[in-house]
Design a protein around this motif. Sequence first.
Motif, mmCIF file in Angstrom:
data_model
loop_
_atom_site.group_PDB
_atom_site.id
_atom_site.type_symbol
_atom_site.label_atom_id
_atom_site.label_comp_id
_atom_site.label_asym_id
_atom_site.label_seq_id
_atom_site.Cartn_x
_atom_site.Cartn_y
_atom_site.Cartn_z
ATOM 1 N N HIS A 173 0.831 -1.211 0.000
ATOM 2 C CA HIS A 173 0.000 0.000 0.000
ATOM 3 C C HIS A 173 0.863 1.257 0.000
ATOM 4 N N ARG A 176 2.893 1.880 -3.360
ATOM 5 C CA ARG A 176 1.992 2.297 -4.432
ATOM 6 C C ARG A 176 1.530 3.737 -4.220
ATOM 7 N N GLU A 177 1.177 4.051 -2.989
ATOM 8 C CA GLU A 177 0.725 5.406 -2.694
ATOM 9 C C GLU A 177 1.838 6.423 -2.883
ATOM 10 N N PRO A 182 -1.102 3.339 -8.143
ATOM 11 C CA PRO A 182 -2.025 2.518 -7.347
ATOM 12 C C PRO A 182 -2.189 1.082 -7.824
ATOM 13 N N SER A 183 -1.825 0.825 -9.070
ATOM 14 C CA SER A 183 -1.954 -0.541 -9.609
ATOM 15 C C SER A 183 -0.599 -1.182 -9.885
#
Length: 260
Positions: A173, A176-177, A182-183
Amino acid sequence: MDMIDTPVAERDQFPLTPKHIFILSGQSNMSGRGGVSKHPRIWDGAIPPECQPHPSILRLSATLNWEPAREPLHHDIDTGKVCGVGPGMSFANAVRDHMGGGCLGLVPCAVGGTAIKEWDRGQLLYDNMLKRSKESMKTNGEIKALLWYQGESDTSSLQDAEAYKENMERLIHNVREDLGLPSLPIIQVAIASGFEYMEKVREAQLGMDLPNVTCVDAKGLVLKEDNLHLMTEAEVALGHMLADAFLTNFNAPPSQSSPF
């Protein structure tokens, strides 16, 4: 002059930049201990055919410069240990002809002997991985995946092993953030070695159910005499397993993805 033989002095202005970027992170089996002897602790220098340099494969150095990639990929990153062959070069050579053209960039970030709590947001290892990942995109390349092999250091304690799944999910998480991706595809490796609670960590790795996260199982690959680190041939095989996982799960044909 072949770019693989470019003198070190010229690499600060190395003309090529990668189009397709892969982050290599985790601990020693990602960093690479293939070919490293125990006594004395030195690398034998043997490079398998699958790990040979190629003009289209670059690496981001510790000084944040793109240069020709060659073994050992982590020599200036995992500086507290002797580095040898890891899975990165065999992975890169296996995928380079399937990427639709352009150079491929590897971003070594793995450090041996590290527990997952050391990769939490705000910790030195995480912050360094983030810095290197962001730097890699400044030449308009795209991060295609994070390859992650870590967990052996979390198998000595029941508490650490039980917390592994939550810690790994938080890492995914966070990265990605913080990268604004995000993917972002994550390919993690289920560990092949460890201590008393190895199976509990493996259970967490193999059972993770998050979008765009897949796992390859290293169990059964040949270990060195220390029963912790992969032999050179096992590192090569792992690179091919990671390549198969990427090409199968995340490398859509050009007609199904954004145009190059």
